[in-house]
Design a protein around this motif. Structure first.
Motif, PDB file in Angstrom:
ATOM      1  N   ILE A  73       0.840  -1.190   0.000  1.00 51.43           N
ATOM      2  CA  ILE A  73       0.000   0.000   0.000  1.00 51.43           C
ATOM      3  C   ILE A  73       0.878   1.243   0.000  1.00 51.43           C
ATOM      4  O   ILE A  73       1.789   1.358   0.816  1.00 51.43           O
ATOM      5  N   ASN A  74       0.590   2.174  -0.910  1.00 51.05           N
ATOM      6  CA  ASN A  74       1.267   3.464  -0.930  1.00 51.05           C
ATOM      7  C   ASN A  74       0.607   4.319   0.152  1.00 51.05           C
ATOM      8  O   ASN A  74      -0.586   4.625   0.071  1.00 51.05           O
ATOM      9  N   ASN A  75       1.363   4.708   1.168  1.00 52.47           N
ATOM     10  CA  ASN A  75       0.789   5.445   2.298  1.00 52.47           C
ATOM     11  C   ASN A  75       0.330   6.852   1.923  1.00 52.47           C
ATOM     12  O   ASN A  75      -0.585   7.388   2.547  1.00 52.47           O
ATOM     13  N   SER A  76       0.928   7.453   0.898  1.00 48.00           N
ATOM     14  CA  SER A  76       0.533   8.810   0.492  1.00 48.00           C
ATOM     15  C   SER A  76      -0.814   8.817  -0.215  1.00 48.00           C
ATOM     16  O   SER A  76      -1.684   9.633   0.071  1.00 48.00           O
ATOM     17  N   SER A  77      -0.989   7.907  -1.159  1.00 52.08           N
ATOM     18  CA  SER A  77      -2.221   7.886  -1.955  1.00 52.08           C
ATOM     19  C   SER A  77      -3.231   6.850  -1.453  1.00 52.08           C
ATOM     20  O   SER A  77      -4.351   6.806  -1.935  1.00 52.08           O
ATOM     21  N   GLU A  82      -3.549  -5.720  -5.995  1.00 53.08           N
ATOM     22  CA  GLU A  82      -4.216  -6.914  -5.495  1.00 53.08           C
ATOM     23  C   GLU A  82      -3.249  -7.689  -4.590  1.00 53.08           C
ATOM     24  O   GLU A  82      -2.040  -7.479  -4.630  1.00 53.08           O
ATOM     25  N   TRP A  83      -3.807  -8.589  -3.790  1.00 49.58           N
ATOM     26  CA  TRP A  83      -2.979  -9.464  -2.971  1.00 49.58           C
ATOM     27  C   TRP A  83      -2.115 -10.321  -3.887  1.00 49.58           C
ATOM     28  O   TRP A  83      -2.592 -10.831  -4.900  1.00 49.58           O
ATOM     29  N   TYR A 124       5.573   3.255   2.261  1.00 49.38           N
ATOM     30  CA  TYR A 124       4.709   2.127   1.929  1.00 49.38           C
ATOM     31  C   TYR A 124       4.482   1.245   3.154  1.00 49.38           C
ATOM     32  O   TYR A 124       5.278   1.251   4.094  1.00 49.38           O
ATOM     33  N   THR A 125       3.409   0.485   3.086  1.00 48.81           N
ATOM     34  CA  THR A 125       3.118  -0.544   4.087  1.00 48.81           C
ATOM     35  C   THR A 125       2.843  -1.844   3.352  1.00 48.81           C
ATOM     36  O   THR A 125       2.079  -1.858   2.383  1.00 48.81           O
ATOM     37  N   ALA A 126       3.467  -2.917   3.802  1.00 50.22           N
ATOM     38  CA  ALA A 126       3.167  -4.245   3.271  1.00 50.22           C
ATOM     39  C   ALA A 126       2.271  -4.944   4.278  1.00 50.22           C
ATOM     40  O   ALA A 126       2.620  -5.055   5.454  1.00 50.22           O
ATOM     41  N   ILE A 143       4.131  -4.196   7.907  1.00 53.95           N
ATOM     42  CA  ILE A 143       5.442  -3.591   8.138  1.00 53.95           C
ATOM     43  C   ILE A 143       5.532  -2.352   7.250  1.00 53.95           C
ATOM     44  O   ILE A 143       5.032  -2.357   6.120  1.00 53.95           O
ATOM     45  N   SER A 144       6.141  -1.303   7.763  1.00 53.60           N
ATOM     46  CA  SER A 144       6.303  -0.052   7.008  1.00 53.60           C
ATOM     47  C   SER A 144       7.734   0.077   6.513  1.00 53.60           C
ATOM     48  O   SER A 144       8.673  -0.345   7.188  1.00 53.60           O
ATOM     49  N   PHE A 145       7.877   0.659   5.329  1.00 56.47           N
ATOM     50  CA  PHE A 145       9.198   0.898   4.754  1.00 56.47           C
ATOM     51  C   PHE A 145       9.090   2.049   3.771  1.00 56.47           C
ATOM     52  O   PHE A 145       7.988   2.470   3.405  1.00 56.47           O
ATOM     53  N   ALA A 146      10.226   2.560   3.347  1.00 56.19           N
ATOM     54  CA  ALA A 146      10.263   3.632   2.350  1.00 56.19           C
ATOM     55  C   ALA A 146      11.036   3.149   1.134  1.00 56.19           C
ATOM     56  O   ALA A 146      11.972   2.364   1.257  1.00 56.19           O
ATOM     57  N   ILE A 147      10.620   3.598  -0.027  1.00 56.54           N
ATOM     58  CA  ILE A 147      11.340   3.308  -1.268  1.00 56.54           C
ATOM     59  C   ILE A 147      11.978   4.606  -1.738  1.00 56.54           C
ATOM     60  O   ILE A 147      11.323   5.650  -1.792  1.00 56.54           O
TER      61      ILE A 147
END
Length: 161
Positions: A73-77, A82-83, A124-126, A143-147
């Protein structure tokens, strides 16, 4: 004849008792009543990631994990795909530690050989969920991470010519 009848009754009783003693009551281990569980071990929370990467962890279930699904999931938008199915390396059957992973490719390469990014720079969040063979579903973990795929810019301003 009476002794033969007593021997026959004793034999039948022994067979019936043996059947009850040697069998599990009910359906025993055939019934899957547990829910699968998992952990996300990589990447570390709040990591900054570049290019393609792997999300991986462990899983366990009494009868084995049948599927691991991941959604990014893009946290900004707040948009997501899909899974996606993760690879199960070991299904964690009998409540032993199993392994799963998914390779995330944030870009494709076009005909000109240039990278076209599917996941732009940002936060992002996975989300991850596990399923067992009986159809039980775990709770959703994340889990959260940044690209960050933007190359740094280096500008020399001194000495002036």
């Amino acid at each position: 004849m009476k002794n033969l009848f007593k021997v026959f009754i004793a034999f039948v009783m022994a067979c019936v008792m043996g059947a009850f003693i040697s069998c599990e009551v009910g359906l025993g281990k055939q019934v899957d009543v547990g829910y699968p569980s998992f952990s996300i071990d990589y990447p570390p929370t709040d990591s900054v990631i570049r290019d393609d990467f792997i999300i991986e962890g462990t899983c366990t279930d009494d009868m084995g994990v049948s599927a691991m699904k991941v959604k990014i999931i893009n946290n900004s938008s707040n948009s997501s795909e899909e899974w996606q199915n993760a690879e199960i390396i070991d299904d964690g059957r009998n409540n032993k530690e199993g392994k799963w992973r998914i390779k995330v490719q944030p870009y494709t390469v076009n005909e000109d050989g240039q990278r076209v990014y599917k996941y732009y720079d940002g936060s992002y969040t996975a989300q991850v969920v596990a399923y067992d063979r009986a159809g039980h579903k775990s709770t959703v973990g994340s889990i959260s991470f940044a690209i960050d795929n933007t190359a740094p810019v280096f500008v020399v301003t001194s000495p002036a010519s």
